[in-house]
Design an enzyme around this catalytic site. Structure first.
Site, PDB file in Angstrom:
ATOM      1  N   HIS A 188       2.556  -3.100   7.206  1.00 17.25           N
ATOM      2  CA  HIS A 188       1.505  -2.087   6.911  1.00 17.25           C
ATOM      3  C   HIS A 188       1.204  -0.675   7.696  1.00 17.25           C
ATOM      4  O   HIS A 188       1.802  -0.700   8.870  1.00 17.25           O
ATOM      5  CB  HIS A 188       0.149  -2.731   6.762  1.00 17.25           C
ATOM      6  CG  HIS A 188      -0.047  -3.597   5.950  1.00 17.25           C
ATOM      7  ND1 HIS A 188      -0.974  -3.278   4.575  1.00 17.25           N
ATOM      8  CD2 HIS A 188       0.397  -4.737   5.478  1.00 17.25           C
ATOM      9  CE1 HIS A 188      -0.862  -4.325   3.795  1.00 17.25           C
ATOM     10  NE2 HIS A 188      -0.077  -5.314   4.165  1.00 17.25           N
ATOM     11  N   GLU A 237       1.486   4.123   2.904  1.00 25.22           N
ATOM     12  CA  GLU A 237       1.631   3.454   4.178  1.00 25.22           C
ATOM     13  C   GLU A 237       3.357   3.791   4.134  1.00 25.22           C
ATOM     14  O   GLU A 237       4.111   2.657   4.457  1.00 25.22           O
ATOM     15  CB  GLU A 237       1.193   2.034   4.545  1.00 25.22           C
ATOM     16  CG  GLU A 237      -0.214   2.194   4.671  1.00 25.22           C
ATOM     17  CD  GLU A 237      -0.862   0.861   4.490  1.00 25.22           C
ATOM     18  OE1 GLU A 237      -2.141   0.713   4.262  1.00 25.22           O
ATOM     19  OE2 GLU A 237      -0.274  -0.243   4.414  1.00 25.22           O
ATOM     20  N   GLU A 254       0.961  -4.148  11.529  1.00 25.15           N
ATOM     21  CA  GLU A 254       0.313  -2.759  11.549  1.00 25.15           C
ATOM     22  C   GLU A 254       1.026  -1.582  12.426  1.00 25.15           C
ATOM     23  O   GLU A 254       1.082  -1.928  13.638  1.00 25.15           O
ATOM     24  CB  GLU A 254      -1.057  -2.849  11.733  1.00 25.15           C
ATOM     25  CG  GLU A 254      -1.948  -3.729  10.803  1.00 25.15           C
ATOM     26  CD  GLU A 254      -2.418  -3.293   9.733  1.00 25.15           C
ATOM     27  OE1 GLU A 254      -1.998  -2.112   9.719  1.00 25.15           O
ATOM     28  OE2 GLU A 254      -2.857  -3.841   8.945  1.00 25.15           O
ATOM     29  N   HIS A 260       0.843  -1.244  -0.202  1.00 24.01           N
ATOM     30  CA  HIS A 260       0.010  -0.041  -0.022  1.00 24.01           C
ATOM     31  C   HIS A 260       1.035   1.162   0.012  1.00 24.01           C
ATOM     32  O   HIS A 260       1.418   1.432   1.019  1.00 24.01           O
ATOM     33  CB  HIS A 260      -1.017  -0.036   1.348  1.00 24.01           C
ATOM     34  CG  HIS A 260      -1.844  -1.176   1.228  1.00 24.01           C
ATOM     35  ND1 HIS A 260      -2.461  -1.774   2.419  1.00 24.01           N
ATOM     36  CD2 HIS A 260      -2.563  -1.653   0.300  1.00 24.01           C
ATOM     37  CE1 HIS A 260      -3.296  -2.736   2.020  1.00 24.01           C
ATOM     38  NE2 HIS A 260      -3.125  -2.623   0.693  1.00 24.01           N
TER      39      HIS A 260
HETATM   40 ZN    ZN Z   1      -2.121  -1.378   4.410  1.00 27.21          ZN
END
Ligand code: ZN
Length: 708
Positions: free
Chosen positions: A396, A303, A470, A300
């Protein structure tokens, strides 16, 4: 039969000439020729979050015709899909010309990772901004990164971004935009810093195609006249930044010996997707015994914080510390630092140039559409043919939650007596990184909607330690870092701690230790329902965290045993570690017996009892059975969970103080002097480095109080 990668080749981007591979853009993108660079800088103190006053304004969306359009790029909608790419992109068309003496700001975002579609000047110092959706899609707005020049110092500017699509945002919980001033960088060596007042994120009066829009507004002052500044959602890290980093590795005579950089594949726009293989050179056949660790990031593009974590990881693992040596001796690391270079280059938030979220495509066989995903999965299959994979982790950034945490995978049928194995690594990480990483925030469910993610697909391929890491795009709720933003050094430190946790987890007798951890986790998880652990930390009861502790406690014993039976090198590492960790300030006498069942649980409680006796806050011999549950809770938690996590679980913050979560009782405060009360109040908040002794002292008042 798994197709093999290309044979290692001399990379065009990383040749001895030291030239970067050229950046390819979709053909319709306009790109300015200037090279944007930022200095590295860390704020001297963690930067606090914004505290809402409740009086923030909510400027409404100004429809077309109101105000003056001063910046506009239309390239996103010229084609409905990606056609072809070219090096560097088109020369940019001129934006609104400025007259001498005109103080209108000049905006620009047509550079690598830039994102800004349109700017309307609403008032002298007020601008309405629109972000560009991910290319070839009509949705996904979150990432922004743009340049502003022609500034006036000290004037009250307001920016409002009007086309966010998510109802929730960390901007609602104190996150502030990032500002970079070229003058400050040049004169004061100051880089990206948090800025903004009167910050408000709210549902506005606009939308498109049934999609409701949300606005982010903030006020600020520029530090200098006629300065060039930048704003960003998070610390930028571009494809060119990565290439520079890789060129430096390839030119380093030491690092290039144990870090090989290859082309994994090319992206749709013909940009290189790199894969790094990191391991110490080996003799004979020994290498095949090394387990593999697979790490990936930036699937992504918005990010960006994950690139800083990846940089921290690479700095550590390619460094000359003893720990890095041990890890390189024991593992083969396969690292894909940027899975979606095209998305990163064009300033997308989530998608690739296929207009799709690549982290839902790990089951797809469309090699041509999602090359980096297909080749990553293929690479992992190939690695599995030659060695065990200990861990897979995809990095992420999280746009709604604070802290760093992981998503792992556990089987449903294990819910009643879970095999806690996938929980062990995150638990170790939370101990090493207590003011950033939150174990209670971790989740271990496999949801249907996540079936195409790297985590779930790799888990189904047989990697039980398969994680999505995350990291909040904002900051931490834990300990001393509560209510502060993460900066790039914080993010890099998460990468370092990742290595530390690997070391704790595996070295030296990987198999033996792993087995021990497994057994202990299993034995001590009896009666522990994983659903309880899966609750939000905000609703976590002391019961669930106690169960958690027991497991953690046994792990701690396991760790102690490990250090006793390990070699000199590991001793040194353990020594360093204990010097760093001030959390546990006492010695435990631990039997090396690994007998299982009830006996060991009892042993755990007895150990706690001993510890408590050692603390003996009121000088009397306490019966463990009569110790109030919250104290047991505190002590056990302090031992095996970071005190900061403990603080999170025991007390929910409330305006004007702390309040206990159900099942946990704070010391009584009636009938005490105000001074004493303040003291105890302070102590109950528990500093991040609280030792067990301090926790005991914290309760001295309680005991003396209850005698009254
Ligand atoms: Zn992500």
């Amino acid at each position: 039969m798994v197709p093999h990668l290309h044979a290692p080749q001399n990379l065009p981007g990383l040749s001895s000439a030291g030239q970067l591979s050229l950046v390819h853009w979709p053909h319709q993108c306009e790109v300015i020729r200037d090279r944007i660079e930022h200095i590295d800088w860390t704020p001297p103190r963690p930067e606090p979050l914004y505290t809402p006053m409740g009086l923030e304004m909510k400027p409404s969306y100004q429809p077309a015709g109101e105000g003056t359009v001063i910046y506009l790029t239309e390239e996103a909608n010229k084609d409905s899909g990606f056609v072809y790419s070219q090096v560097r992109g088109l020369s940019p068309s001129k934006q609104i010309l400025h007259q001498n003496g005109d103080n209108t700001l000049i905006f620009e975002a047509r550079f690598e990772s830039g994102n800004l579609q349109k700017v309307v000047k609403v008032n002298e110092f007020e601008y309405q901004l629109t972000l560009r959706t991910d290319l070839y899609t009509s949705k996904y707005t979150q990432w922004y990164y743009f340049q502003v020049s022609n500034t006036q110092a000290g004037m009250p500017y307001r920016f409002t971004i009007v086309n966010f699509t998510k109802p929730d945002s960390l901007y609602k919980r104190g996150m502030r935009p990032l500002l970079y001033s070229e003058a400050d960088a040049k004169k004061h060596n100051v880089g990206w810093r948090r800025t903004g007042n009167e910050i408000k994120y709210y549902r506005n009066n606009a939308g498109q195609g049934g999609q409701q829009y949300f606005s982010l507004t903030w006020t600020f002052q520029f530090p200098h006249n006629r300065d060039t500044c930048y704003f960003a959602h998070c610390y930028p890290y571009t494809y060119s930044n990565l290439q520079e980093y890789l060129v430096a590795i390839s030119k380093d005579p030491v690092k290039s010996k144990f870090c090989k950089i290859h082309i994994l594949c090319h992206s749709l726009a013909r940009n290189i997707v790199y894969v790094l293989t990191i391991t110490n050179p080996h003799e004979g056949d020994k290498d095949t015994k090394r387990k593999a660790v697979i790490l990936t990031a930036r699937v992504h593009p918005g990010e960006t914080n994950t690139s800083w974590i990846m940089k921290g990881f690479l700095d550590y693992i390619l460094g000359n510390s003893g720990n890095a040596q041990v890890l390189r001796d024991n593992f083969v690391f396969k690292v894909v630092p940027m899975l979606n270079p095209d998305g990163v280059i064009v300033g997308n938030h989530r998608c690739s140039l296929a207009g799709q979220d690549l982290n839902r495509k790990y089951k797809s066989n469309l090699k041509e559409f999602y090359p980096s995903i297909w080749y990553t999965r293929n690479m992992i299959k190939r690695v599995m043919e030659e060695r065990d994979i200990l861990l897979y982790c995809d990095f992420h950034g999280h746009n709604r939650k604070k802290n760093v945490f992981v998503y792992g995978c556990e089987r449903k049928q294990q819910a009643k007596a879970p095999n806690l194995h996938p929980r062990v690594f995150p638990l170790l990480l939370s101990k090493i990184c207590p003011d950033k990483f939150s174990f209670p925030d971790c989740r271990f469910r496999v949801q249907k909607s996540k079936e195409g993610t790297g985590r779930v697909v790799m888990w189904k391929m047989g990697i039980s330690n398969s994680y999505t890491l995350e990291a909040s795009i904002c900051g931490s709720k834990l300990g001393q870092r509560r209510s502060t933003h993460f900066n790039t050094k914080d993010l890099e430190s998460v990468g370092h701690h990742f290595c530390d946790a690997l070391l704790d987890y595996c070295v030296p007798n990987m198999k033996e230790h792993e087995e021990m951890v497994k057994q202990q986790a299993k034995v001590n998880s009896e009666g522990l329902n994983s659903d309880v652990l899966d609750r939000d930390s905000s609703t976590q009861t002391s019961n669930s965290s106690d169960s958690c502790d027991l497991v953690a406690h046994q792990l701690k014993l396991g760790t102690k045993i490990k250090t006793k039976t390990s070699g000199e090198h590991i001793h040194r590492i353990a020594k360093d570690r204990s010097r760093e960790s001030k959390n546990v300030s006492f010695k435990m006498e631990v039997s090396t017996s690994t007998s299982l069942g009830q006996e060991q649980t009892t042993q755990g409680i007895e150990t706690l009892h001993k510890i408590f006796q050692e603390l003996d806050p009121v000088g009397r011999d306490l019966n463990w059975g009569t110790i109030p549950q919250p104290i047991e809770h505190f002590i056990s938690q302090n031992l095996f969970l970071p005190p900061t996590a403990l603080q999170e679980m025991c007390y929910a913050s409330e305006r004007g103080g702390v309040r206990p979560v159900s099942g946990c009782h704070p010391p009584k405060m009636e009938s005490r002097s105000r001074e004493k009360e303040e003291k105890i109040h302070h102590r109950v908040k528990l500093p991040i480095t609280a030792s067990v002794k301090q926790v005991g002292e914290c309760f001295r008042f309680w005991f003396s109080g209850s005698e009254n």
